[in-house]
Design a protein around this motif. Structure first.
Motif, PDB file in Angstrom:
ATOM      1  N   LYS A 105       6.538   2.934  15.959  1.00 33.52           N
ATOM      2  CA  LYS A 105       7.074   3.588  14.978  1.00 33.52           C
ATOM      3  C   LYS A 105       6.381   4.912  14.525  1.00 33.52           C
ATOM      4  CE  LYS A 105       9.121   0.007  12.717  1.00 33.52           C
ATOM      5  NZ  LYS A 105       8.590  -1.323  12.572  1.00 33.52           N
ATOM      6  N   HIS A 145       9.329   6.571   4.548  1.00 38.80           N
ATOM      7  CA  HIS A 145       8.647   5.491   5.459  1.00 38.80           C
ATOM      8  C   HIS A 145       8.305   5.914   6.576  1.00 38.80           C
ATOM      9  CE1 HIS A 145      11.040   2.158   3.095  1.00 38.80           C
ATOM     10  NE2 HIS A 145      10.072   2.704   2.400  1.00 38.80           N
ATOM     11  N   MET A 187       0.615  -1.822   5.590  1.00 36.83           N
ATOM     12  CA  MET A 187       1.951  -1.143   6.311  1.00 36.83           C
ATOM     13  C   MET A 187       2.595  -1.913   6.979  1.00 36.83           C
ATOM     14  SD  MET A 187       3.125   2.251   5.899  1.00 36.83           S
ATOM     15  CE  MET A 187       3.661   2.960   7.685  1.00 36.83           C
ATOM     16  N   TRP A 188       1.843  -2.496   8.180  1.00 34.85           N
ATOM     17  CA  TRP A 188       2.241  -3.402   9.238  1.00 34.85           C
ATOM     18  C   TRP A 188       2.873  -4.570   8.683  1.00 34.85           C
ATOM     19  CZ3 TRP A 188       0.297  -8.103  10.777  1.00 34.85           C
ATOM     20  CH2 TRP A 188       0.653  -8.767  11.882  1.00 34.85           C
ATOM     21  N   ILE A 241      -3.937   8.618  11.542  1.00 35.46           N
ATOM     22  CA  ILE A 241      -4.849   7.735  11.119  1.00 35.46           C
ATOM     23  C   ILE A 241      -5.679   6.724  12.309  1.00 35.46           C
ATOM     24  CG2 ILE A 241      -6.043   6.399   9.537  1.00 35.46           C
ATOM     25  CD1 ILE A 241      -4.732   7.948   7.608  1.00 35.46           C
ATOM     26  N   THR A 242      -4.574   5.908  12.568  1.00 26.12           N
ATOM     27  CA  THR A 242      -5.050   4.718  13.632  1.00 26.12           C
ATOM     28  C   THR A 242      -5.551   5.429  14.862  1.00 26.12           C
ATOM     29  OG1 THR A 242      -3.097   3.353  12.390  1.00 26.12           O
ATOM     30  CG2 THR A 242      -4.330   2.477  14.368  1.00 26.12           C
ATOM     31  N   ILE A 274      -3.233   0.390   7.050  1.00 28.21           N
ATOM     32  CA  ILE A 274      -2.457  -0.008   8.286  1.00 28.21           C
ATOM     33  C   ILE A 274      -1.926  -1.389   8.268  1.00 28.21           C
ATOM     34  CG2 ILE A 274      -2.196   0.400  10.723  1.00 28.21           C
ATOM     35  CD1 ILE A 274      -2.652   2.981   9.267  1.00 28.21           C
ATOM     36  N   LEU A 287     -10.296  -4.690  15.914  1.00 34.61           N
ATOM     37  CA  LEU A 287      -9.404  -5.136  14.781  1.00 34.61           C
ATOM     38  C   LEU A 287     -10.159  -4.956  13.514  1.00 34.61           C
ATOM     39  CD1 LEU A 287      -8.508  -8.598  15.540  1.00 34.61           C
ATOM     40  CD2 LEU A 287      -6.726  -6.808  15.190  1.00 34.61           C
ATOM     41  N   TRP A 295      -2.659 -10.249  18.057  1.00 33.33           N
ATOM     42  CA  TRP A 295      -2.648  -9.459  16.819  1.00 33.33           C
ATOM     43  C   TRP A 295      -3.083  -7.889  17.071  1.00 33.33           C
ATOM     44  CZ3 TRP A 295       0.145 -11.702  13.692  1.00 33.33           C
ATOM     45  CH2 TRP A 295      -0.121 -13.321  13.333  1.00 33.33           C
ATOM     46  N   LEU A 296      -4.174  -7.786  17.768  1.00 33.93           N
ATOM     47  CA  LEU A 296      -4.586  -6.418  17.963  1.00 33.93           C
ATOM     48  C   LEU A 296      -3.506  -5.489  18.743  1.00 33.93           C
ATOM     49  CD1 LEU A 296      -7.057  -4.305  18.270  1.00 33.93           C
ATOM     50  CD2 LEU A 296      -7.331  -4.932  20.351  1.00 33.93           C
ATOM     51  N   PHE A 339      -0.227  -6.299  18.992  1.00 29.51           N
ATOM     52  CA  PHE A 339       0.975  -6.465  18.124  1.00 29.51           C
ATOM     53  C   PHE A 339       0.866  -5.146  16.956  1.00 29.51           C
ATOM     54  CE2 PHE A 339       3.831  -9.433  15.110  1.00 29.51           C
ATOM     55  CZ  PHE A 339       4.784  -8.448  15.349  1.00 29.51           C
ATOM     56  N   ILE A 340      -0.307  -5.119  16.426  1.00 30.26           N
ATOM     57  CA  ILE A 340      -0.431  -4.074  15.328  1.00 30.26           C
ATOM     58  C   ILE A 340      -0.339  -2.452  16.049  1.00 30.26           C
ATOM     59  CG2 ILE A 340      -1.933  -3.039  13.726  1.00 30.26           C
ATOM     60  CD1 ILE A 340      -2.917  -5.807  13.102  1.00 30.26           C
ATOM     61  N   ILE A 341      -1.241  -2.670  17.035  1.00 30.12           N
ATOM     62  CA  ILE A 341      -1.324  -1.122  17.812  1.00 30.12           C
ATOM     63  C   ILE A 341       0.110  -0.923  18.191  1.00 30.12           C
ATOM     64  CG2 ILE A 341      -2.286   0.042  19.738  1.00 30.12           C
ATOM     65  CD1 ILE A 341      -4.662  -1.103  18.896  1.00 30.12           C
ATOM     66  N   SER A 390       0.286   7.005   9.560  1.00 33.10           N
ATOM     67  CA  SER A 390      -0.564   5.863   9.904  1.00 33.10           C
ATOM     68  C   SER A 390      -0.927   6.137  11.474  1.00 33.10           C
ATOM     69  CB  SER A 390       0.239   4.471   9.887  1.00 33.10           C
ATOM     70  OG  SER A 390       0.727   4.576   8.380  1.00 33.10           O
ATOM     71  N   GLU A 418       2.945  -1.583  17.520  1.00 31.83           N
ATOM     72  CA  GLU A 418       3.943  -1.470  16.141  1.00 31.83           C
ATOM     73  C   GLU A 418       3.789  -0.063  15.741  1.00 31.83           C
ATOM     74  OE1 GLU A 418       6.552  -2.453  14.998  1.00 31.83           O
ATOM     75  OE2 GLU A 418       6.720  -4.310  16.039  1.00 31.83           O
ATOM     76  N   PRO A 422      -8.182   0.709   9.868  1.00 32.01           N
ATOM     77  CA  PRO A 422      -7.948   0.827   8.228  1.00 32.01           C
ATOM     78  C   PRO A 422      -6.972  -0.204   7.539  1.00 32.01           C
ATOM     79  CG  PRO A 422      -7.520   3.103   9.285  1.00 32.01           C
ATOM     80  CD  PRO A 422      -7.425   1.924  10.476  1.00 32.01           C
ATOM     81  N   PHE A 437       6.216  -4.085   6.767  1.00 33.01           N
ATOM     82  CA  PHE A 437       7.384  -3.353   7.507  1.00 33.01           C
ATOM     83  C   PHE A 437       7.825  -4.337   8.563  1.00 33.01           C
ATOM     84  CE2 PHE A 437       6.698   0.783   5.351  1.00 33.01           C
ATOM     85  CZ  PHE A 437       7.800   0.755   4.624  1.00 33.01           C
ATOM     86  N   ALA A 476       5.357   8.058   6.466  1.00 32.26           N
ATOM     87  CA  ALA A 476       3.952   7.128   6.278  1.00 32.26           C
ATOM     88  C   ALA A 476       3.587   6.643   7.691  1.00 32.26           C
ATOM     89  CB  ALA A 476       4.741   5.976   5.399  1.00 32.26           C
ATOM     90  N   TRP A 477       4.798   5.982   8.556  1.00 34.84           N
ATOM     91  CA  TRP A 477       4.353   5.755   9.822  1.00 34.84           C
ATOM     92  C   TRP A 477       3.544   6.725  10.760  1.00 34.84           C
ATOM     93  CZ3 TRP A 477       3.463   0.852  11.137  1.00 34.84           C
ATOM     94  CH2 TRP A 477       4.421   0.005  10.618  1.00 34.84           C
TER      95      TRP A 477
END
Lengths: 279, 308
Positions: free
Chosen positions: A39, A249, B124-125, A259-260, B121, B114, A28-29, A31-33, A256, A35, B118, B128, A252-253
């Motif tokens: 993006k 969009h 959003m993830w 921020i991330t 995020i 994890l 998951w970590l 995958f999210i990072i 994100s 993406e 935030p 999309f 927004a990406w």
């Protein structure tokens, strides 16, 4: 298959399952990072930081106003929240260390750290936005400060508890009053830990959206006036991601991504600081 | 003279610190009082039990009931905890019992990252990236498996859109994994070495040591972690606001949109245009406040017990 083999087999299956669980977590970590990286990187450019938002449907534009608003509100929140948090933590681990009320406040702060931040937003709406009659940057800052205070208070408390009592006693022996001991000896030897707490709390509120939705609200225009509705990155992301335009969009990406990356970097840095401080 | 001024200064500093510490308590009490006052109109109009169990949420007819939001909050939270708990305990077992100690710090830090992403995020993830995957692959597959089974099929009816309770719960579960797993790791670490080693000496396998020694020893801590995670999942807003829709109907199916207390607040608070509407929203916030505070408090008591 005899009993021993069976037990070994069960053990191996169970352990494999826990390895799979670990892989799921990491999956998951990653995958999210990934993406957010892909993006975000593909939509980021300089105009993101230099231009204000374009009207809906028109191409181009950036999020300069949201960056400035976010920084301004976080700054004011820090100015309000950090002194209260540090002084409060000081009371709990110094003057009031044997009082029952200190333990209660420390526990309540712990609860507040996981508390739904949207409730804080409704509270600030009721006490500030409604009497003032309009959304404002300062209301957003106060909501963020309310979230910050318990975090700073707890880290301060924990950091000060790590400072050995002998240090304080040595200063007392020189005739120093308690407040001098705290400021000159305790704070000084705890400074790295205190700073880490402050950084962590800033990182935490930097990603907050819910408490800003009905305090600072949003504003498509650049403003430095804390008495007006103020744009923030997070609320802008929410609005843009829910909006219909693909340009939105992309912005927004990009936001994100910024921020991330900032927050991940800051949390890693503060983890490293904490380990160094404790060692 | 100098002595006296030092004494006074010390007093001033002490009072300052005491007031700052009191701020936390004052804010919590003020929150309770202000939210109660703001929701008084709705409390008077709809009562307590009637509001909680009424599924009418109709701003046009000026009828408000919290059941739809409360149902969505409970469903997403329960599912999220069901998904997250086994994974988190597995992660804790891996980190404390299997992972070579050189990598453990790296691994635990990665899982804890994890928690620092935030929630917006995650939202959003979810919208999309995860929602389309759910819609195109996972939900049709689930329907293929479960629709032929009677009763169970009720949970999987409807057109898969990806914007539903199931997707929201998965996102929530990812968010709470680090909380449960880090508290579980702490509890596992507290198991006395002697207990584990005597079990090994009796010839127990690694899994038997985990199952019969470590887990029973640390169950209160793990339970505390789970309760804390429930408290957190209940109030999560942004991560679910994107992928839950905002649908004030109670659907049994997990593949349909819903709403939670926090999502309702996020979507409707700035649109509420008359007193009773706003008051009902404050009422929902008050309910969320009370539930979260109680749950987080209970979780805290459990976790504290193992620390002693």
């Amino acid at each position: 298959m005899n009993n021993l083999e069976k037990r070994k087999l069960i053990s191996n299956i169970a352990l494999s399952l826990s390895v799979i669980a670990a892989l799921i977590g990491i999956f998951w970590l990653v995958f999210i990072i990934i993406e957010v990286l892909i993006k975000g990187l593909s939509s980021i450019d300089l105009s993101l930081f230099l231009k204000d938002p374009a009207p809906p449907g028109i191409k181009g534009g950036g999020l300069r106003s949201a960056f400035v608003g976010q920084l301004l509100m976080s700054l004011v929140a820090t100015i309000i929240g950090v002194p209260i948090g540090i002084l409060g933590g000081t009371f709990i681990s110094e003057y009031g260390r044997n009082l029952k009320i200190s333990r209660i406040i420390s526990d309540v702060s712990d609860i507040m750290m996981s508390f739904p931040s949207i409730v804080v937003g409704t509270f600030v709406y009721a006490i500030i936005v409604k009497p003032m009659g309009h959304f404002s940057g300062i209301a957003g800052s106060i909501a963020l400060a309310i979230i910050m205070i318990p975090i700073v208070l707890r880290t301060t408390e924990q950091t000060l508890k790590l400072i050995p009592w002998e240090l304080r006693e040595a200063a007392f022996a020189l005739g120093a009053p308690y407040y001098r001991v705290i400021i000159d000896v305790v704070y000084r030897s705890a400074s790295a830990g205190l700073l880490t707490g402050v950084i962590l709390s800033i990182a935490r509120v930097a990603g907050e959206t819910a408490p800003l939705l009905f305090t600072s609200f949003n504003n498509p225009f650049f403003t430095l006036n804390m008495n007006q509705p103020m744009p923030s990155l997070t609320v802008t992301i929410y609005q843009y991601a829910m909006g219909p335009y693909s340009d939105w969009h992309k912005l927004a990406w990009a936001a994100s991504f910024v921020i991330t990356i900032t927050i991940l970097f800051v949390s890693l840095f503060s983890k490293w600081m904490i380990r160094r401080f404790k060692a | 003279m100098r002595q006296k001024s030092l004494f006074v200064k010390n007093r001033i500093f002490m009072v300052l610190t005491a007031l700052s510490a009191a701020t936390v308590a004052i804010v919590v009490i003020a929150m309770l009082v202000v939210l109660t006052c703001a929701s008084i109109a709705a409390i008077k109009h709809f009562g307590v039990l009637h509001f909680i169990f009424s599924s009418q949420w109709n701003p046009v007819k000026k009828i408000f009931g919290g059941a739809t939001s409360i149902y969505g909050t409970l469903m997403t939270t329960i599912l999220a905890v069901l998904f997250a708990t086994p994974v988190s305990i597995g992660i804790a077992i891996f980190a404390t019992q299997i992972c070579p100690s050189r990598f453990r710090l790296f691994f635990s830090n990665a899982i804890e990252l994890l928690a620092s992403i935030p929630s917006i995020i995650y939202g959003m993830w979810g919208l999309f990236v995860l929602a389309p995957i759910m819609k195109n692959y996972i939900e049709p597959a689930l329907q293929a498996i479960f629709l032929p089974i009677p009763v169970v099929r009720l949970f999987f009816e409807g057109t898969p859109l990806g914007i539903d309770i199931l997707t929201s719960s998965i996102i929530l579960s990812i968010m709470i994994i680090p909380f449960i797993s880090s508290i579980s790791q702490d509890s596992f670490d507290l198991t006395p070495k002697e207990l584990k080693e005597s079990a090994y000496a009796m010839g127990a396998t690694k899994w038997e040591v985990i199952k019969d020694v470590i887990l029973p020893y640390s169950k209160i801590g793990v339970l505390g972690g789970v309760i804390l995670a429930v408290g957190r999942a209940l109030g999560e807003t942004m991560a679910v606001a994107f992928v839950l829709g905002n649908d004030h109907h109670i659907h049994l199916s997990l593949l349909k949109s819903s709403t939670t207390i926090s999502v309702t607040l996020a979507n409707e608070f700035t649109e509420a245009d008359f007193g009773l509407y706003i008051s009902s929203l404050f009422y929902l916030a008050l309910i969320l406040f009370v539930i979260s505070f109680i749950l987080l408090g209970i979780g805290k008591i459990f976790v504290k017990r193992i620390e002693q």
